[in-house]
Scaffold this active site. Sequence first.
Site: not given
Length: 430
Positions: A290, A339, A348, A363, A369
Amino acid sequence: MLSNATPTYLTGFGGHFATEAVPGALPQGRNSPQRPAFGLYTEQVSGSAFTAPRHENKRSWLYRMRPTADHRPFTRYAGAPRFTADSATEPLAPNRLRWDPLPAAPEGTDFVDGLVTMVANRDPAHLEGVAVHLYSANRDMERRVFVDADGELLIVPQGGRLDILSELGRLEIGPGQIALVPRGIRFRVRLPEGRATGYLVENYGAPFRLPDLGPIGANGLANPRDFETPVAWFEDRDEPFEVIQKYLGSLWTTTLDHSPLDVVAWHGNLAPWRYDLSRFNTIGTVSFDHPDPSIFTVLTSPSETPGRANVDFVIFPPRWMVGEDTFRPPWFHRNVMSECMGLISGDYDAKAEGFAPGGLSLHNMMSGHGPDVESWRKASEAELKPVKIEGTLAFMVESCWPFRVTAEALGRAQSDYDLAWADFPKAKLP
């Protein structure tokens, strides 16, 4: 020109435009003629230092019916009680925070009075940092305009359309689009659908620009030609108009005897624009793993440290997921950047529940997280075939500075957000 005429746009991000609402209003071959056409007044508005490098220099020349300098002293503005609120006085714990959408605003609330400051960092006087606000409005701004001397404003609608009438033209936007009003430009907001909700990102630092593409090459992400800047438009109204100005974190007001949206012609590269987020060319893996969310950056405001953004505006739009042997939602992480995330529509993919459109999460730097338990379990057990994430649009405001939370926001935070990461099973070692 009538204010209900359909807006017309010029295309290109950061371009040098020339536009006039009345033929002959724009001088040719010079910026400040001795006698501008029709008795107009010449005014330059600068978004950068005069001596900034050419590629970073932002300014526009305006030809208006009255000079901006003609106004009485400002006094403190008593409205917008939850906008530009002070941060909580107690030390802020390094906790993850999340908020539900704002409740509907009381009837008769316009865009300015419907603003609620949630998080902010730095002092506007330092010319760096960012604040994130929510808005909920149900009344047009009539005979009043807003101007922000602290920063440029990125407007992100979540529900309802906005008609933004500015000194340099008109913009119409709705959910799935964004608009930017430069620092120091006056504007007012009308609500074609009667009410509207959304987000406001206030950038105190270097103006937003398109990020460098690096190894991606010459094309991809947000393309310059998809940004639209309005043509010249003006109001000729001789009646009292209130000007509300944000300056050094406080709101001030004065009254004019005319509409200040009276710019008949202008040229330059400092101007409002709008952008349709569906035009964003999303980049992703075609093999495994990712990539980090930098590939979703629409706009960036750099800091003095290369590669470390004062503000990044990042989106998570519909896209294909095809990674082989890959945990596809965002991985668990701790980050030197802070963030702040909002949800425009849908769900989401890293949070199964609790994060609703119109809501917000925070965050701060180095706070662990990632996906909640249910999202982690589904992603870990999913059959890895090509899947298209659809019906969702989220965004993130990322900053190198830690965010502080207003007392208003701290009192409204979800009390159980930390439970999103409770009850993960312990790994079983051989």
